[in-house]
Design an enzyme around this catalytic site. Structure first.
Site, PDB file in Angstrom:
ATOM      1  N   GLU A   1      -9.477   3.751   2.436  1.00 60.39           N
ATOM      2  CA  GLU A   1      -8.767   3.718   1.202  1.00 60.39           C
ATOM      3  C   GLU A   1      -7.852   2.630   0.635  1.00 60.39           C
ATOM      4  OE1 GLU A   1      -7.398   5.245   3.507  1.00 60.39           O
ATOM      5  OE2 GLU A   1      -5.539   5.086   3.218  1.00 60.39           O
TER       6      GLU A   1
ATOM      7  N   ASP B   1       1.799   6.473   5.592  1.00 57.46           N
ATOM      8  CA  ASP B   1       0.681   5.521   4.893  1.00 57.46           C
ATOM      9  C   ASP B   1       1.288   4.749   3.610  1.00 57.46           C
ATOM     10  OD1 ASP B   1      -1.493   4.390   5.524  1.00 57.46           O
ATOM     11  OD2 ASP B   1      -2.868   5.718   4.260  1.00 57.46           O
TER      12      ASP B   1
ATOM     13  N   LYS C   1     -10.116  12.856   7.959  1.00 57.14           N
ATOM     14  CA  LYS C   1      -9.454  12.586   9.340  1.00 57.14           C
ATOM     15  C   LYS C   1      -9.388  13.885  10.343  1.00 57.14           C
ATOM     16  CE  LYS C   1      -6.221   8.940   8.099  1.00 57.14           C
ATOM     17  NZ  LYS C   1      -6.815   7.812   8.855  1.00 57.14           N
TER      18      LYS C   1
ATOM     19  N   ASP D   1     -12.102   6.933   3.986  1.00 55.81           N
ATOM     20  CA  ASP D   1     -10.713   6.844   4.751  1.00 55.81           C
ATOM     21  C   ASP D   1     -10.352   5.408   4.756  1.00 55.81           C
ATOM     22  OD1 ASP D   1      -8.559   7.406   6.085  1.00 55.81           O
ATOM     23  OD2 ASP D   1      -9.619   7.995   7.929  1.00 55.81           O
TER      24      ASP D   1
ATOM     25  N   ASP E   1      -2.473  10.170   3.625  1.00 60.57           N
ATOM     26  CA  ASP E   1      -3.964   9.930   3.818  1.00 60.57           C
ATOM     27  C   ASP E   1      -4.493  10.991   4.524  1.00 60.57           C
ATOM     28  OD1 ASP E   1      -6.291   8.502   4.178  1.00 60.57           O
ATOM     29  OD2 ASP E   1      -5.507   7.166   5.378  1.00 60.57           O
TER      30      ASP E   1
ATOM     31  N   ARG F   1      -7.428  -0.442   1.347  1.00 62.15           N
ATOM     32  CA  ARG F   1      -7.883  -1.717   1.013  1.00 62.15           C
ATOM     33  C   ARG F   1      -8.565  -1.762  -0.821  1.00 62.15           C
ATOM     34  NH1 ARG F   1     -12.417  -1.784   5.464  1.00 62.15           N
ATOM     35  NH2 ARG F   1     -10.541  -0.861   6.549  1.00 62.15           N
TER      36      ARG F   1
ATOM     37  N   LYS G   1       0.758  -1.175  -0.055  1.00 60.62           N
ATOM     38  CA  LYS G   1      -0.102  -0.055  -0.156  1.00 60.62           C
ATOM     39  C   LYS G   1       0.933   1.358   0.199  1.00 60.62           C
ATOM     40  CE  LYS G   1      -3.080   2.803   2.887  1.00 60.62           C
ATOM     41  NZ  LYS G   1      -3.930   2.882   4.154  1.00 60.62           N
TER      42      LYS G   1
END
Ligand code: BES
Ligand code: MN
Ligand code: ZN
Length: 489
Positions: free
Chosen positions: A338, A277, A266, A336, A259, A340, A254
C-alpha cells in the site's frame, strides 16, 4: 510530546563539580596527560581516574567508549564516567561519548567536563539524543532526566555551535514520539494536528482532506485509506527560509498510521510493529521542525500522505484497478503493498505543484530491504548519481547507515499487469527494488530523486549508540545536513 533535557553550557566551575550529585563525565586519551578538569576530579578521587585510564578495560574501549566508576569517594556524584576520547576524535566518536552520558543520566542530571575539546557540542547532542525515553503511555511516567551541563573553556563558542544541534535534537525527539505512538493515539487526524503545530515555528501548513484529494484524482492514495474509519489526509509543510529564486527541495513521507495489510491481511505475530509504518512521514515532520527551529536558509517543502490500511466492507481488494493522479492505472495484486500507492500520488502532486529541484522520499516500504541490508542501513535508490552521492555523504557524516541499491529496466518488467498500466507488486525477487521501480514511474525524468527505504532502520528492537530501543529518528540528521550542504547559501 517529549522534549530534550535542559542544557547548560558554562565555564569551568570547580565548586559546581564538587557539589554535583548526578553523573559526572571526564575525558581521557590513553597515554596522554589528563586535562586540568579531569586532573582535579582525579585528585578528589585519590588517583582513581588515572588508574582507570591505565587499566586494560580502558585500553580496550572503542573511541567514544566509557568506563563507569560508581560512588566515587571524595565527590558527591553518583558515578564518574571516564570517556575515551582522543583530542583528534571525530564527530561520531564525540557523539558516542556523549551518548554514554545520556544513557547513564537520571533525574539528577549529568555534568560533562569537556574542557577545550572541540567535540563538546557533538558530545552534548549525543547525550541529548540518547537520553530520550518514550513515556507518554505510562500511567506513572517517572521522573524525566535532569539537566545536562557541559563545562568548557569557551562557552560562547560552544553555545553558538550548539544552537543548530539543539534544533536537531528537537526534530529527532518529535520524529521518535510520532513513530513510537500507538495507532489508536496517532490517528491520521492526530498526525495532522501535530503537523499543524509546526505553524508556531513559522512553517506554512495545509491539510488536504479526502474531498480535495478526490478532486485532484488521487485514486491510488484514497483506495488505501477507504477501508478505515480514519479519514485520509495529505499534509503539506512549507519552510521558506531561502531566497524566492532559490531551488526547492521536496521531502515526501509514507504516513500509514497502521498497516494491517488490508484484505491481504498480515499474520498476527509482530503486527503491532506496524504502528511505525508512518515513520517516513514522521521523519519528514521532524526535519521540517529542525529546519524551522534553526531558521535554515533554504526552501523545503514536506508532504506526507496520511492513511490507515484496514480490512473492512469498504476496503479496497486484490484485483481492484485504481487510477493515480498521474493518470496511470494500477492493478492491485496485494493490498499490503500500500505504501507505494500512497507515495505514487504524493510524489506526483509534489512535482506538479512545487516543481522541486530535487525530491527525496522516505518510507517503511518493504520487508525485503531488511532481508537485503538488515537493520544497519537504509536502502537508497536514485535516478541521479549526484543527489545519491550527496545523500550518502550526509548520512555517513552523521553516522546514519545508508547503502545504495540499483534500479533498472529489467526490474521494471516485473510490474507488467494483465489489465492495467502496471501492478502494485513485482513478486519476491528484488522486492525492494521493484517497489522503488514502481515509485520511479511517478517521478518525472527532469526531477532528481532519491528514495529511502527505512523499513529496517526506523525502529530497532535493541538500544543503538544514539537511541534507546524503539524509534530511532533515522534520517532527520542526514537530511538536515543535506539541506545545510546543498540547499543553503
Ligand atoms: N509496511 C510494510 C513494510 C514493512 C515491513 C515495514 C516490515 C517495516 C517492517 C509494507 O507496507 C508491506 O507490507 N510491504 C510488503 C510488500 C509486498 C506485499 C509486496 C512486504 O514487504 O511484504
Ligand atoms: Mn503493507
Ligand atoms: Zn506498509
Amino acid at each position: 510530546m517529549t522534549r530534550p533535557p535542559a542544557l547548560a553550557i558554562t565555564a569551568q566551575d570547580a565548586e559546581a563539580v564538587a557539589a554535583h550529585t548526578g553523573v559526572l563525565a571526564v575525558l581521557a586519551e590513553p597515554g596522554a596527560k589528563l586535562d586540568p578538569a579531569a586532573g582535579r576530579v582525579n585528585r578528589a578521587m585519590r588517583g582513581a581516574v588515572e588508574r582507570a585510564v591505565a587499566s586494560e578495560a580502558f585500553s580496550k574501549l572503542d573511541p567514544g567508549g566509557a568506563l563507569r566508576l560508581d560512588w566515587p569517594g571524595g565527590l558527591q556524584a553518583r558515578a564518574v564516567l571516564v570517556l575515551r576520547l582522543d583530542r583528534k576524535a571525530d564527530a561520531e566518536a564525540a557523539r558516542k561519548a556523549g551518548a554514554a552520558v545520556g544513557a547513564a543520566m537520571d533525574k539528577d542530571g549529568a555534568l560533562i567536563l569537556a574542557g577545550a575539546h572541540r567535540g563538546a557540542a557533538q558530545m552534548a547532542l549525543g547525550a541529548l539524543l540518547r537520553a530520550y525515553a518514550y513515556t507518554d503511555q505510562r500511567s506513572k511516567p517517572g521522573d524525566p532526566p535532569g539537566k545536562l551541563s557541559v563545562m568548557v573553556t569557551k562557552p560562547e563558542a560552544v553555545e553558538a555551535e550548539m544552537a543548530p544541534l539543539l534544533a536537531v535534537a528537537e526534530g529527532v525527539y518529535f520524529t521518535r514520539d510520532l513513530v513510537n505512538s500507538p495507532a489508536n493515539v496517532l490517528t491520521t487526524k492526530a498526525f495532522a494536528k501535530h503537523v499543524k503545530a509546526l505553524k508556531e515555528h513559522g512553517v506554512e501548513v495545509e491539510i488536504l482532506d479526502e474531498d480535495a484529494m478526490e478532486k485532484l484524482g488521487m485514486g491510488a492514495l484514497l483506495a488505501v485509506g477507504q477501508g478505515s474509519e480514519s479519514p485520509s489526509k495529505l499534509a503539506i509543510m512549507q519552510w521558506k527560509g531561502g531566497k524566492k529564486s532559490a531551488p526547492t527541495l521536496a521531502l515526501v513521507g509514507k504516513g500509514v498510521v497502521f498497516d494491517t495489510g488490508g484484505i491481504s491481511l498480515k499474520p498476527g505475530a509482530g503486527m503491532e510493529d506496524m504502528t511505525m509504518d508512518m515513520a517516513g512521514a514522521g521523519v519528514v515532520a521532524g526535519v521540517m521542525k529542525t529546519l524551522a527551529l534553526r531558521k535554515a536558509k533554504a526552501n523545503v517543502v514536506g508532504l506526507v500522505g496520511l492513511v490507515e490500511n484496514m480490512p473492512s466492507g469498504r476496503a479496497y481488494r486484490p484485483g481492484d484497478v485504481v487510477k493515480s493522479m498521474k493518470g496511470d492505472t494500477i492493478e492491485v495484486i496485494n493490498t499490503d503493498a500500500e505504501g507505494r500507492l500512497v507515495l505514487a500520488d504524493v510524489l506526483w502532486y509534489a512535482q506538479e505543484r512545487f516543481k522541486p529541484a530535487a525530491m527525496i522520499d522516505l518510507a517503511t516500504l518493504t520487508g525485503a530491504v531488511i532481508i537485503a541490508l538488515g537493520h544497519e542501513n537504509t536502502g537508497v535508490f536514485a535516478n541521479d548519481d549526484a543527489l545519491a552521492d550527496a545523500m550518502l555523504k550526509a548520512a555517513a557524516a552523521e553516522g546514519e547507515g545508508a547503502w545504495r541499491l540499483p534500479l533498472g529496466a529489467g526490474y521494471d518488467k516485473q510490474l507488467k499487469s494483465r489489465h492495467a498500466d502496471m501492478k502494485n507488486t513485482g513478486g519476491r525477487p528484488g522486492g525492494s527494488i521493484t517497489a522503488a521501480q514502481f515509485l520511479a514511474r511517478f517521478v518525472k525524468e527532469e526531477t532528481p530523486w532519491v528514495h529511502l527505504d527505512i523499513a529496517g532502520t526506523a525502529m530497532r528492537s535493541t538500544d543503538t549508540p544514539l537511541a534507546p530501543k524503539g524509534a530511532t529518528g533515522w534520517g532527520v540528521r542526514a537530511l538536515d545536513r543535506l539541506v545545510r550542504d546543498k540547499f543553503e547559501g
